[in-house]
Design an enzyme around this catalytic site. Structure first.
Site, mmCIF file in Angstrom:
data_model
loop_
_atom_site.group_PDB
_atom_site.id
_atom_site.type_symbol
_atom_site.label_atom_id
_atom_site.label_comp_id
_atom_site.label_asym_id
_atom_site.label_seq_id
_atom_site.Cartn_x
_atom_site.Cartn_y
_atom_site.Cartn_z
ATOM 1 N N ARG A 46 0.859 -1.185 0.000
ATOM 2 C CA ARG A 46 0.000 0.000 0.000
ATOM 3 C C ARG A 46 0.894 1.233 0.000
ATOM 4 O O ARG A 46 1.918 1.278 0.715
ATOM 5 C CB ARG A 46 -0.901 0.026 1.240
ATOM 6 C CG ARG A 46 -2.097 -0.904 1.175
ATOM 7 C CD ARG A 46 -3.101 -0.468 0.087
ATOM 8 N NE ARG A 46 -4.274 -1.307 0.026
ATOM 9 C CZ ARG A 46 -4.438 -2.351 -0.790
ATOM 10 N NH1 ARG A 46 -3.481 -2.709 -1.640
ATOM 11 N NH2 ARG A 46 -5.569 -3.030 -0.810
ATOM 12 N N GLU A 52 -3.956 7.543 -4.920
ATOM 13 C CA GLU A 52 -4.175 6.905 -6.223
ATOM 14 C C GLU A 52 -5.460 7.430 -6.849
ATOM 15 O O GLU A 52 -6.435 7.634 -6.120
ATOM 16 C CB GLU A 52 -4.242 5.379 -6.040
ATOM 17 C CG GLU A 52 -2.911 4.829 -5.560
ATOM 18 C CD GLU A 52 -2.913 3.314 -5.347
ATOM 19 O OE1 GLU A 52 -3.920 2.664 -5.672
ATOM 20 O OE2 GLU A 52 -1.910 2.806 -4.848
ATOM 21 N N HIS A 100 -1.465 0.290 -9.942
ATOM 22 C CA HIS A 100 -2.039 -0.672 -8.982
ATOM 23 C C HIS A 100 -2.642 -1.879 -9.710
ATOM 24 O O HIS A 100 -3.832 -2.183 -9.575
ATOM 25 C CB HIS A 100 -3.084 0.014 -8.094
ATOM 26 C CG HIS A 100 -3.321 -0.723 -6.805
ATOM 27 N ND1 HIS A 100 -3.645 -0.098 -5.630
ATOM 28 C CD2 HIS A 100 -3.295 -2.048 -6.505
ATOM 29 C CE1 HIS A 100 -3.813 -0.988 -4.661
ATOM 30 N NE2 HIS A 100 -3.602 -2.180 -5.177
HETATM 31 C C1 DGY Z 1 -5.918 -5.981 -3.004
HETATM 32 O O1 DGY Z 1 -6.673 -6.912 -3.295
HETATM 33 O O2 DGY Z 1 -5.951 -5.424 -1.911
HETATM 34 C C2 DGY Z 1 -4.922 -5.566 -4.017
HETATM 35 O O3 DGY Z 1 -4.285 -4.396 -3.696
HETATM 36 C C3 DGY Z 1 -5.604 -5.427 -5.366
HETATM 37 O O4 DGY Z 1 -4.623 -5.518 -6.364
#
Ligand code: DGY
Length: 324
Positions: free
Chosen positions: A237, A266, A285
């Site tokens: 993250r 983002e 992402h």
């Molecule tokens: C999630 O599932 O949390 C991922 O970041 C998606 O790619």
């Protein structure tokens, strides 16, 4: 009568049908206050919520007094106010297993593309710059047999270690809340404290969820500890990293390069220095974003909601303790 649920993400037809077999489904575009206002009655009576990438906070929960379960099409759930869910005894389901291998593939892609400058040199070829034999200004650095440090040895960390160890002969260091016997046995991974990992790794790979504890875990001091030749990879993250400190470390040569799938905000701002630095590979992402895995995540989330509203929480439940 079937329970009512709100769906805030498009689903493939067969999965939508499966959901409709169990519930009265209202599809909305997002969970913004104006949307909730527009469908106030449906939100007020909905027992379930399914979707991804929207904020589920106490303001929204106030508008949903009948809510019993939420199901996110993601492994991460930092966009949910878990305390507020717990206080109301609302279940939170997520998709922790189905995306593991795909996210590990993405991380390996970031490792390879930042070390070998794949994106940058491919752009130079397209721009017509490949006119004769290439010189050292096109060279990258080796990946194989370099040391990989993994911060966060969960499912994805393990899948990354497998690729790096067996595929690329890389020694593995890791830092996590506890020792991981499987990683140590299968990949001879060596547990170390964060500072040691930062000092000794050629590739520092971050795969941590965002929590109060992990927020800005990697900042100026941590970049200073890394080797000048280190490549920093983040597919966990964005806010786990102090992005201003990362930019400074990349601009000043404190670290060599970065491969990023996630950002503090983002989508990343188009004028972010991260997008103009040649030593950054920036992805939108896409960790789990393959057709197969996104389908499997959606299917898992649908099954999770059906299970949760039937009181079945043996797997994929973030807060099963609220039922005890
Ligand atoms: C999630 O599932 O949390 C991922 O970041 C998606 O790619």
């Amino acid at each position: 009568m079937k329970p009512s649920i709100i769906l805030y993400k498009a689903l493939p037809d067969d999965l939508l049908q499966r959901l409709q077999d169990h519930f009265n489904v209202t599809r909305v575009e997002n969970l913004k206050p104006e949307t909730v206002q527009q469908h106030a009655e449906v939100f007020a009576s909905a027992q379930g919520l399914l979707g991804s990438s929207e904020t589920v906070d106490s303001a929204l929960l106030e508008k949903m007094p009948a809510l019993r379960a939420t199901s996110t099409i993601s492994v991460g759930y930092d966009n949910f106010d878990v305390d507020a869910l717990n206080a109301r005894k609302i279940l939170l389901m997520h998709t922790p297993t189905v995306l593991t291998e795909t996210v590990a593939d993405t991380m390996m892609a970031l490792v390879l593309s930042s070390a070998r400058r794949v994106v940058e040199v491919a752009e130079r070829v397209k721009a017509g710059e490949w006119k004769s034999g290439i010189g050292a200004d096109w060279f990258g650095i080796d990946v194989h047999h370099k040391t990989m440090g993994i911060i966060g040895m969960g499912r994805i960390g393990l899948a990354l270690a497998q690729r790096a160890h067996f595929g690329f002969g890389m020694p593995i260091l890791y830092n996590a809340r506890r020792h991981h016997a499987e990683a140590e046995e299968r990949f001879q991974a060596r547990y170390c404290d964060l500072d040691t990992l930062l000092k000794e790794s050629d590739f520092v790979c971050l795969v941590l969820p965002l929590t109060e504890e992990t927020h800005h875990l990697i900042g100026k001091k941590q970049f200073e500890l890394m080797k000048k030749s280190a490549i920093f990879i983040n597919a966990g993250r964005g806010p786990v990293v102090d992005e201003a400190a990362l930019i400074e470390a990349l601009q000043s040569g404190e670290i060599h390069a970065a491969g990023l799938d996630v950002f503090e905000k983002e989508p990343v701002a188009v004028d972010s220095p991260l997008l103009s630095l040649p030593n950054v590979v920036a992805l939108p992402h896409i960790g789990s974003a393959t057709h197969e895995t996104r389908y499997n995540m959606a299917a898992c989330a649908v099954d999770n909601l059906i299970d949760a509203l039937n009181g079945k929480v043996e797997k994929n439940c973030v807060n099963p303790q609220i039922l005890r």
